[in-house]
Design a protein around this motif. Structure first.
Motif, PDB file in Angstrom:
ATOM      1  N   LEU A 283       0.927  -1.155  -0.112  1.00 48.99           N
ATOM      2  CA  LEU A 283      -0.071   0.003   0.085  1.00 48.99           C
ATOM      3  C   LEU A 283       0.691   1.205  -0.057  1.00 48.99           C
ATOM      4  N   ARG A 284       0.396   2.203  -0.735  1.00 48.80           N
ATOM      5  CA  ARG A 284       0.986   3.519  -0.719  1.00 48.80           C
ATOM      6  C   ARG A 284      -0.243   4.440  -0.127  1.00 48.80           C
ATOM      7  N   ALA A 285       0.214   5.705   0.464  1.00 49.30           N
ATOM      8  CA  ALA A 285      -0.750   6.398   0.939  1.00 49.30           C
ATOM      9  C   ALA A 285      -0.144   8.131   0.594  1.00 49.30           C
ATOM     10  N   GLU A 286      -1.270   8.793   0.477  1.00 48.34           N
ATOM     11  CA  GLU A 286      -0.996  10.243   0.290  1.00 48.34           C
ATOM     12  C   GLU A 286      -2.075  10.921   1.576  1.00 48.34           C
ATOM     13  N   LEU A 287      -1.529  11.969   2.193  1.00 48.99           N
ATOM     14  CA  LEU A 287      -2.116  12.737   3.005  1.00 48.99           C
ATOM     15  C   LEU A 287      -1.819  14.059   3.416  1.00 48.99           C
ATOM     16  N   SER A 288      -2.652  14.678   4.051  1.00 47.56           N
ATOM     17  CA  SER A 288      -2.151  16.256   4.418  1.00 47.56           C
ATOM     18  C   SER A 288      -2.428  16.210   5.909  1.00 47.56           C
ATOM     19  N   VAL A 289      -1.407  16.934   6.690  1.00 51.12           N
ATOM     20  CA  VAL A 289      -1.658  17.231   8.107  1.00 51.12           C
ATOM     21  C   VAL A 289      -1.457  18.635   8.242  1.00 51.12           C
ATOM     22  N   THR A 290      -2.093  19.121   9.184  1.00 58.13           N
ATOM     23  CA  THR A 290      -2.277  20.576   9.700  1.00 58.13           C
ATOM     24  C   THR A 290      -1.036  20.771  10.880  1.00 58.13           C
ATOM     25  N   VAL A 291      -0.181  21.636  10.713  1.00 64.11           N
ATOM     26  CA  VAL A 291       0.562  22.153  11.853  1.00 64.11           C
ATOM     27  C   VAL A 291       0.662  23.483  12.244  1.00 64.11           C
ATOM     28  N   VAL A 307       5.319  11.462  10.767  1.00 69.08           N
ATOM     29  CA  VAL A 307       3.965  10.901  10.450  1.00 69.08           C
ATOM     30  C   VAL A 307       4.242   9.717   9.458  1.00 69.08           C
ATOM     31  N   GLU A 308       4.924   9.846   8.360  1.00 66.95           N
ATOM     32  CA  GLU A 308       5.205   8.595   7.787  1.00 66.95           C
ATOM     33  C   GLU A 308       5.818   7.496   8.459  1.00 66.95           C
ATOM     34  N   HIS A 309       6.783   7.744   9.136  1.00 69.56           N
ATOM     35  CA  HIS A 309       7.459   6.631  10.185  1.00 69.56           C
ATOM     36  C   HIS A 309       6.476   6.015  11.163  1.00 69.56           C
ATOM     37  N   ARG A 310       5.248   6.939  11.643  1.00 65.63           N
ATOM     38  CA  ARG A 310       4.153   6.113  12.255  1.00 65.63           C
ATOM     39  C   ARG A 310       3.611   5.208  11.535  1.00 65.63           C
ATOM     40  N   LEU A 311       3.218   5.871  10.276  1.00 65.40           N
ATOM     41  CA  LEU A 311       1.967   5.197   9.333  1.00 65.40           C
ATOM     42  C   LEU A 311       2.650   3.870   8.916  1.00 65.40           C
ATOM     43  N   VAL A 312       3.889   3.792   8.487  1.00 64.32           N
ATOM     44  CA  VAL A 312       4.520   2.678   8.104  1.00 64.32           C
ATOM     45  C   VAL A 312       4.470   1.566   8.988  1.00 64.32           C
ATOM     46  N   HIS A 313       4.772   1.748  10.290  1.00 58.81           N
ATOM     47  CA  HIS A 313       4.583   0.941  11.316  1.00 58.81           C
ATOM     48  C   HIS A 313       3.510   0.514  12.073  1.00 58.81           C
ATOM     49  N   THR A 314       2.466   1.254  11.546  1.00 55.19           N
ATOM     50  CA  THR A 314       1.017   1.084  12.104  1.00 55.19           C
ATOM     51  C   THR A 314      -0.060   0.482  11.301  1.00 55.19           C
ATOM     52  N   VAL A 315       0.060   0.819   9.768  1.00 55.73           N
ATOM     53  CA  VAL A 315      -1.028   0.510   9.051  1.00 55.73           C
ATOM     54  C   VAL A 315      -0.226  -0.773   8.262  1.00 55.73           C
ATOM     55  N   ALA A 321       4.510   6.617   2.321  1.00 52.07           N
ATOM     56  CA  ALA A 321       3.243   7.774   2.268  1.00 52.07           C
ATOM     57  C   ALA A 321       3.934   9.321   1.943  1.00 52.07           C
ATOM     58  N   VAL A 322       3.207   9.702   1.555  1.00 46.25           N
ATOM     59  CA  VAL A 322       3.728  11.206   1.099  1.00 46.25           C
ATOM     60  C   VAL A 322       2.766  12.065   1.755  1.00 46.25           C
ATOM     61  N   VAL A 323       3.571  12.852   2.776  1.00 44.23           N
ATOM     62  CA  VAL A 323       2.595  13.660   3.512  1.00 44.23           C
ATOM     63  C   VAL A 323       2.948  15.096   3.147  1.00 44.23           C
ATOM     64  N   HIS A 324       1.881  15.803   3.165  1.00 43.00           N
ATOM     65  CA  HIS A 324       1.877  17.284   2.769  1.00 43.00           C
ATOM     66  C   HIS A 324       1.593  18.257   4.092  1.00 43.00           C
ATOM     67  N   THR A 325       2.231  19.039   4.378  1.00 43.79           N
ATOM     68  CA  THR A 325       2.076  19.861   5.657  1.00 43.79           C
ATOM     69  C   THR A 325       1.415  21.097   5.113  1.00 43.79           C
TER      70      THR A 325
END
Length: 339
Positions: A283-291, A307-315, A321-325
Motif C-alpha cells: 500500500l501507498r498513501a498520500e495525506l495532508s496534516v495541519t501544523v 508521520v510517515e514513520h508512524r504510518l509505515v509501522h502502524t498500517v 506515505a507522501v505527507v503534505h504539511t
C-alpha cells in the motif's frame, strides 16, 4: 509537499490502543530503517513467499489432477472430469500469478516509477478468465452427457478420487489464501478461492457416484452441472476481489487508521485528504496534516517524516506515505493565491 525518505529522528505520541502499543514495542525491538533499499527488500521477501507458495501448490494440484484424469479415462465419469478440469485450471493459474510476483520483485525505474507491482492485478484478471473458461468447459460436458448419457464404471474409484481431490484442493486453498492475505496479494487470494471451490466440487463427485450406485445414472451429469454453478459463484467472488483492486479500492478501516495514527504524532493538529492505493501487494498513501503556522520548513519536514514513520509501522502492508504539511491557519488564502 514533503516526501521523507532518509530518517533523521523518530517520534511517537501517546498511544492508547493495545494493537498500536504492541506495534511500537515490536518496532522498538526490531532493527529497521525506512530507506528505499529496505522497502525493496521487504517487497522481495513477500514476493518470495508468494512464489514459493505457488510452486508447491502447483505441484500438489498437478499431481491430484493427473491422478484424477487416469480415473476419468477408465470410468467415464463426467462429474469427475469436471473436477479434473478444475484442478488442471487451478494449477495453470499459478503460472500468471507466479510471473506477476516475479515481475513485482523488480526495482522501480524512471519509466516504471512505481515498479511492476500492478502486474499482479493483471494476473488476477487472467485467473478470472481461466475460472470462467473452466466453467464453460465443465458445463458443456455436463449438458452433453445429459443429452447423450454414458455408463459410469468403477464407482468406488470415482468416489475415492473425489475425496482425494477435496483434500488436495482444501490444503492448497488454505495455503494460498493465508499467504495471499498475509502479503496483500489479491491475485493469490483469488487463486486460493478457486482452489477451495474445486475442493467442494470434488465432494460433489462423491455424491454423483453415490447416485449412480443407487440406480440414478443421470446423477453424474447433474452433479457436473452443479459443479458448473459452484464455479460461477467462485468466479463472482474472485472477480469482485480482483476488480476492486484494479479500481484502487481499499478497506475504509485503513483510511481511518491512517487519519487516527497521523493525528497522534506530536505537532500534528489534524489529518485528512487521505488517498491510498495498492501497488502489487503493498500500500501507498498520500495525506495532508495541519501544523503550527509558525514552524520553520525544517520543523515541518521533521513532523512530516515522523508521520510517515508512524504510518509505515502502524498500517498493515503500507510501505510509503507522501505527507503534505499545511499551516493550521492561512492555508485557504495560500491555495486561493495559487489558484
Amino acid at each position: 509537499m514533503t516526501t521523507p525518505h532518509h530518517p533523521t529522528g523518530h517520534g511517537h505520541g501517546p498511544d492508547h490502543a493495545p494493537r498500536r502499543r504492541w506495534a511500537r514495542l515490536r518496532h522498538a525491538l526490531t532493527p529497521h530503517s525506512h530507506d528505499s533499499a529496505d522497502r525493496f527488500d521487504d517487497a522481495l521477501e513477500t514476493s518470495t513467499q508468494g512464489i514459493r507458495t505457488l510452486a508447491w501448490s502447483f505441484l500438489a494440484l498437478l499431481g491430484t489432477a493427473v491422478a484424477q484424469l487416469v480415473v476419468v479415462l477408465f470410468t467415464g465419469s463426467v462429474a469427475l472430469f469436471g473436477d479434473t478440469i478444475h484442478n488442471f485450471a487451478d494449477a495453470l493459474t499459478a503460472l500468471p500469478v507466479g510471473i506477476a510476483l516475479a515481475l513485482g520483485r523488480r526495482a522501480a525505474t524512471r519509466r516504471f516509477t512505481y515498479g511492476l507491482g500492478r502486474a499482479e492485478d493483471l494476473a488476477g484478471v487472467v485467473v478470472v478468465v481461466i475460472i470462467a473458461a473452466s466453467a464453460v468447459l465443465a458445463g458443456y460436458e455436463a449438458v452433453r452427457r445429459l443429452v447423450d448419457p454414458q455408463p459410469v464404471t468403477g464407482l468406488w474409484v470415482v468416489a475415492a478420487a473425489g475425496v482425494i481431490g477435496f483434500a488436495g484442493n482444501e490444503l492448497v486453498a488454505r495455503w494460498r489464501i493465508t499467504v495471499g492475505r498475509r502479503i496483500g496479494s489479491a491475485a493469490l487470494v483469488a487463486d486460493g478461492l478457486h482452489a477451495r471451490t474445486d475442493g467442494f466440487t470434488s465432494l460433489a463427485v462423491v455424491l454423483g457416484a453415490a447416485g449412480v450406485a443407487l440406480g440414478f445414472p443421470l446423477a453424474d451429469p447433474i452433479i457436473g452441472l452443479c459443479i458448473t454453478v459452484a464455479i460461477l459463484f467462485v468466479l463472482r467472488d474472485a472477480a469482485k476481489e480482483v476488480f476492486r483492486r484494479l479500481l484502487d479500492a481499499v478497506d475504509p478501516a485503513a483510511i481511518d487508521l491512517v487519519e487516527h495514527s497521523a493525528a497522534e504524532v506530536p505537532g500534528v493538529q489534524g489529518a485528512g485528504d487521505v488517498r491510498m492505493r495498492w501497488i502489487g501487494h503493498s500500500l501507498r498513501a498520500e495525506l495532508s496534516v495541519t501544523v503550527d503556522p509558525d514552524l520553520t520548513v525544517t520543523e515541518a519536514h521533521r513532523i512530516a517524516h515522523q508521520v510517515e514513520h508512524r504510518l509505515v509501522h502502524t498500517v498493515p502492508r503500507l510501505t510509503a506515505a507522501v505527507v503534505h504539511t499545511e499551516p493550521a491557519t492561512g492555508a485557504e488564502a495560500a491555495h486561493a493565491l495559487v489558484g
